[in-house]
Design a protein around this motif. Structure first.
Motif, short mmCIF file in Angstrom:
data_model
loop_
_atom_site.label_atom_id
_atom_site.label_comp_id
_atom_site.label_asym_id
_atom_site.label_seq_id
_atom_site.Cartn_x
_atom_site.Cartn_y
_atom_site.Cartn_z
N GLY A 48 10.13 13.44 5.47
CA GLY A 48 10.34 13.61 6.88
C GLY A 48 11.57 13.70 7.06
O GLY A 48 12.63 12.93 6.40
N LEU A 49 12.07 14.51 7.90
CA LEU A 49 13.63 14.88 8.32
C LEU A 49 13.99 14.39 9.45
O LEU A 49 13.40 14.60 10.50
N PHE A 50 15.12 13.43 9.46
CA PHE A 50 15.30 12.87 10.95
C PHE A 50 17.00 13.23 10.65
O PHE A 50 17.87 13.35 9.93
N GLU A 51 17.56 12.93 12.00
CA GLU A 51 19.08 13.12 12.37
C GLU A 51 19.51 11.59 13.13
O GLU A 51 18.62 11.43 14.12
N SER A 110 27.54 10.91 6.52
CA SER A 110 28.64 11.60 7.29
C SER A 110 27.87 12.51 8.12
O SER A 110 28.42 12.78 9.19
N ARG A 111 26.84 13.30 7.66
CA ARG A 111 26.14 14.33 8.50
C ARG A 111 25.14 13.79 9.40
O ARG A 111 24.56 14.59 10.17
N GLY A 112 24.72 12.28 9.08
CA GLY A 112 23.62 12.02 10.07
C GLY A 112 22.35 12.41 9.59
O GLY A 112 21.32 12.12 10.29
N ILE A 113 22.13 13.22 8.51
CA ILE A 113 20.73 13.47 8.16
C ILE A 113 20.01 12.35 7.49
O ILE A 113 20.60 11.78 6.45
N ARG A 114 18.91 12.22 7.64
CA ARG A 114 18.11 11.02 6.77
C ARG A 114 16.83 11.79 6.61
O ARG A 114 16.02 12.31 7.40
N ILE A 115 16.52 11.33 5.16
CA ILE A 115 15.15 11.82 4.48
C ILE A 115 14.28 10.56 4.62
O ILE A 115 14.92 9.51 3.69
N LEU A 116 13.14 10.70 4.93
CA LEU A 116 12.06 9.40 4.62
C LEU A 116 11.11 10.19 3.70
O LEU A 116 10.27 10.93 3.85
N ARG A 117 11.17 9.42 2.45
CA ARG A 117 10.13 9.94 1.35
C ARG A 117 9.22 8.99 1.23
O ARG A 117 9.62 7.75 0.84
N ASP A 159 0.94 -1.36 0.08
CA ASP A 159 0.13 0.25 -0.13
C ASP A 159 0.87 1.28 -0.13
O ASP A 159 0.47 2.30 -0.59
N THR A 160 1.84 1.25 0.75
CA THR A 160 2.60 2.38 0.99
C THR A 160 4.19 2.06 0.87
O THR A 160 4.94 1.07 1.34
N VAL A 161 4.78 2.87 -0.06
CA VAL A 161 6.40 2.66 -0.01
C VAL A 161 7.15 4.07 0.55
O VAL A 161 6.62 4.93 -0.13
N LEU A 162 8.09 3.71 1.46
CA LEU A 162 8.54 4.85 2.02
C LEU A 162 10.29 4.39 1.63
O LEU A 162 10.62 3.23 1.75
N TYR A 163 10.98 5.35 1.23
CA TYR A 163 12.37 5.09 1.10
C TYR A 163 13.28 6.17 1.98
O TYR A 163 12.76 7.35 2.20
N PHE A 164 14.26 5.70 2.44
CA PHE A 164 15.26 6.35 3.27
C PHE A 164 16.36 6.81 2.53
O PHE A 164 16.87 5.99 1.75
N GLU A 165 16.69 8.13 2.71
CA GLU A 165 17.73 8.74 2.03
C GLU A 165 18.59 9.47 2.59
O GLU A 165 18.00 9.98 3.96
#
Ligand SMILES: Nc1ncnc2c1ncn2[C@@H]1O[C@H](COP(=O)(O)OP(=O)(O)OP(=O)(O)O)[C@@H](O)[C@H]1O
Ligand SMILES: [Mg+2]
Length: 443
Positions: A259-262, A239-246, A229-235
């Motif tokens: 969504g933005l994570f560290e 090195s900076r620890g930033i993660r984007i969940l799309r 139903d839903t597909v999320l990708y982590f990008e």
């Protein structure tokens, strides 16, 4: 009843074989055979079944039962939390944080009393316990099952009436119905299909982790996207620890939401205010800022360009996080319409923070970065550039301009180069630029 025997089907032409063949004798495709369970033969009674379509007005609307996780960034990406009985695929490169977010979510839901089965084919229970301790997860409602067998997971889910299943990862789980190894296309498709079936029949919310490698591993989540139903990708940028969940697909919410994570030792922390992605405070030539939209949100992103004399017969143009063809087009516009002689220069463009820019709104910023490096003239760190650049050298307005400027102002931006003057409440010096030569004059 005799057990059905799996067959191998050519993904290119559909021919069927009882065993794996390297080259398809029908269409000549190589390595195209994938193990699958055969479809049941159509019986004569199936053909004459008396089906009754329903009138739209007679169908009762479905109340979507959502569970808000409390991790705001995740809830936003999901469109307001997990929908009961839905199947969510979370893909990403190794080490990006898929297991971390899954365990964090499981911990939160478990603390609220939900029954969760965390099935891992990758890690032992003690490894998972170690991570749970690091993340500060304390719940007795979270059951861990270390297994590679789909049948084990489904049996446990059925017997103990779990409300949630986390399968980490689909590449390490195999069904005994197929003889191929875990991680093959046939297995990952079959495992996902069976989990979707169980989710829909029993209302179990299922979270499936899928690995993707940089070179687009064939049995990665791509082949599963249509099943769930839903597909999320982590990008993100390790090195900076930033993660984007799309979210790239969502049957119950918006797509392309981010969504933005560290990443930290306590797990993934939310960055609800967006941020200055991958930026440093220096004002070196070639560095400019641009606010880009990701879904409904604006982020301030740093672009860097380096223009150097070429030492080879052909000049090199290289882009990281930006389309190289578009970069070449912008260089040609700067050359022809702006009168910059860039023919004898190597030009490199990098989007800091591991971000990928896919919108044309960054065209003017790319031009600014190139000109700044070419002229060795730093750009003030309180300036942003927004606008699309056409082949004729004219600049064009882009969507969501006010959102972008509001985000920029939050980070102390005081000047903006835009295609035209606009009304903006914030304290901002707007410099309108009609076309590339106008831009070069005002730069
Ligand atoms: N003590 C720690 N402090 C900070 N970050 C950590 C710590 N331990 C692990 N990490 C981060 O967690 C990441 C691994 O997260 P996780 O195991 O959730 O990734 P994954 O996507 O599930 O990986 P895999 O594909 O290997 O299963 C590491 O890359 C690292 O960034
Ligand atoms: Mg993992």
């Amino acid at each position: 009843m005799a057990k059905k025997k799996s067959v191998y089907i050519c993904q290119s032409c559909g021919s069927v074989s009882p065993k794996w063949i390297g080259k398809c004798p029908e269409c000549g495709a190589w390595s195209s055979y994938v193990e699958e369970m055969p479809q049941d033969e159509i019986t004569s009674s199936a053909k004459i079944r008396d089906v009754q379509p329903l009138l739209l007005g007679s169908i009762r609307g479905l109340e979507v039962d959502r569970t808000v996780t409390g991790i705001g960034e995740l809830d936003q990406v999901l469109g307001g939390g997990f929908v009961k009985g839905s199947v969510v695929l979370v893909g990403g490169e190794p080490g990006i944080g898929k297991s971390t977010i899954m365990l964090q979510v499981a911990g939160i839901l478990g603390t609220r009393g939900a029954k969760i089965l965390y099935a891992s084919g990758e890690e032992s229970p003690s490894q998972i316990k170690m991570r749970a301790e690091r993340l500060g997860i304390e719940t007795d409602k979270l059951s861990i099952l270390a297994t590679n067998s789909l049948e084990d997971i489904l049996t446990a889910a059925d017997r103990d009436k779990f409300e949630y299943i986390v399968a980490d990862s689909v590449q390490t789980i195999a069904s005994e119905e197929l003889s191929s190894a875990p991680g093959t296309v046939g297995q990952v498709k079959h495992v996902t299909y069976r989990m979707v079936e169980a989710a829909k029949q029993k209302g179990i919310t299922t979270l499936i982790v899928g690995q993707v490698t940089k070179d687009g591993y064939i049995a990665g989540p791509k082949v599963l996207e249509h099943l769930v139903d839903t597909v999320l990708y982590f990008e993100g940028d390790y090195s900076r620890g930033i993660r984007i969940l799309r979210s790239v697909k969502n049957r119950f919410g918006p797509t392309n939401e981010v969504g933005l994570f560290e990443m930290s030792s306590q797990g993934l922390l939310e960055c609800p205010d967006g941020g200055l992605l991958g930026s440093t405070k220096s004002d070196a030539p070639g560095k400019v800022l641009v606010p880009v939209m990701e879904g409904t949100r604006a982020f301030l992103v740093e672009l860097q360009s380096l223009v150097t004399p070429t030492y080879f017969q052909f000049s090199r143009r290289n882009a990281n996080g930006f389309d190289t063809n578009r970069l070449n087009m912008l260089i040609a516009v700067l050359d022809k319409k702006g009168g910059l002689n860039l023919g004898a220069s190597d030009i490199y463009l990098n989007i800091a923070g591991g971000i990928k820019i896919t919108e044309t709104s960054a065209d003017l910023a790319v031009c600014a970065a190139i000109v700044s490096s070419f002229r060795e003239k730093p750009v003030r760190t309180d300036t942003v550039f927004i606008g699309e650049v056409g082949l004729t050298g004219e600049t064009r307005n882009v969507a969501n301009i006010k959102n972008r400027l509001t985000e920029a102002v939050k980070f102390g931006i005081k000047r903006a180069y835009l295609p035209e003057k606009i009304d903006f409440d914030g304290k901002l010096d707007i410099i309108p630029v009609k076309n590339i030569s106008d831009f070069l004059d005002k730069f």
